[in-house]
Design a protein around this motif. Structure first.
Motif, PDB file in Angstrom:
ATOM      1  N   HIS A   1       0.850  -1.198   0.000  1.00 51.30           N
ATOM      2  CA  HIS A   1       0.000   0.000   0.000  1.00 51.30           C
ATOM      3  C   HIS A   1       0.885   1.248   0.000  1.00 51.30           C
TER       4      HIS A   1
ATOM      5  N   HIS B   1       1.250   5.213  -1.978  1.00 52.33           N
ATOM      6  CA  HIS B   1       0.681   6.215  -2.888  1.00 52.33           C
ATOM      7  C   HIS B   1       1.815   6.813  -3.716  1.00 52.33           C
TER       8      HIS B   1
ATOM      9  N   GLU C   1      -7.140   2.698  -3.523  1.00 52.18           N
ATOM     10  CA  GLU C   1      -7.647   2.536  -2.187  1.00 52.18           C
ATOM     11  C   GLU C   1      -9.155   2.751  -2.207  1.00 52.18           C
TER      12      GLU C   1
ATOM     13  N   ASP D   1       2.054   2.935   3.386  1.00 53.39           N
ATOM     14  CA  ASP D   1       1.123   4.064   3.282  1.00 53.39           C
ATOM     15  C   ASP D   1       1.878   5.378   3.083  1.00 53.39           C
TER      16      ASP D   1
HETATM   17 MN    MN Z   1      -3.575   5.082   1.996  1.00 55.89          MN
END
Ligand code: MN
Length: 242
Positions: free
Chosen positions: A5, A7, A84, A194
């Motif tokens: 995960h 971005h 997400e 994250d």
């Molecule tokens: Mn996230």
């Protein structure tokens, strides 16, 4: 190693981050926050073989992007990765919760109709609502609950339906996070960052830092770091299986 995960498109220099992640990680799931962002990220990052770009509508902005839902559904055929997506029950988003839920339900339904997708799911302050939506999904073994922070009852239900969990170093730093990790069967856990939202000393954490959670996990589970790493590989192969 791997990051379930990240971005990547939200770093200051996405291409530099992607290039290095592609070299250092055998797998990075680059989640996006809207279908339009997915289109841009897919074009820019498709050259990197070890990065998969997940199609998302982030729950925190779902109410602003509901007009992109049709686009989302039409793009879903083109990718095996979704994220997400999910629900966020934070108080400032309460008035949008019904919109979030109808979008998330529709996404999960469409994923089932297409035979299942790997889905990275946000569930902050909404874990029981998320599980209610997922309960009907026949492919919950491909769902990765990202940064899970719900109750132990919800955690047990999620384990029962075979969900996976991606854990990050913020979880290791909190008492509740460590309690959750201690309840997780090793064969359901994968590492995540994250990033760039998660930071280390005011610097965004990078996709190749995800593996650093192995140290904390090995202590909580009382197994070697090598065993944690080998288990991550096995778990990744498991969710990528057709
Ligand atoms: Mn996230």
């Amino acid at each position: 190693m791997m990051d379930l995960h990240s971005h990547i498109d939200l770093y200051e220099n996405p291409l530099d981050v992607a290039r290095k992640a592609d070299q250092l990680n055998e797998f990075t799931l680059a989640v996006t926050t809207s279908p339009k962002a997915w289109l841009i990220a897919s074009e820019k990052l498709q050259q990197f073989k070890n990065i998969k770009i997940a199609l998302g509508i982030h729950p925190e902005i779902a109410h602003e992007r509901c007009d992109e839902l049709d686009l989302f559904i039409s793009l879903l055929r083109k990718t095996n990765f979704v994220g997400e997506v999910g629900l966020d029950g934070s108080s400032h988003l309460k008035s949008f919760f019904d919109i979030q839920r109808s979008i998330f339900k529709r996404i999960i339904k469409e994923c089932s109709l297409l035979g299942g997708r790997v889905v990275s799911v946000h569930s902050r302050q909404a874990s029981s609502d998320v599980l209610n939506c997922l309960y009907q999904y026949p492919y919950t073994d491909k769902v990765v609950l990202h940064w899970f922070s719900g109750s132990i009852i919800d955690l047990k239900l999620a384990i029962k339906i075979g969900c996976k969990f991606s854990v990050n170093e913020a979880m290791l730093k909190s008492k509740k996070g460590r309690e959750i990790i201690s309840q997780l069967p090793m064969n359901l856990v994968l590492p995540e960052t994250d990033g760039p939202f998660l930071q280390r000393r005011k610097t965004p954490i990078m996709p190749w830092n995800a593996i650093d959670v192995k140290e904390g996990l090995s202590k909580i589970w009382n197994v070697s770091e090598e065993e944690v790493e080998a288990t991550f590989r096995k778990n990744l192969n498991e969710i990528l299986k057709v």
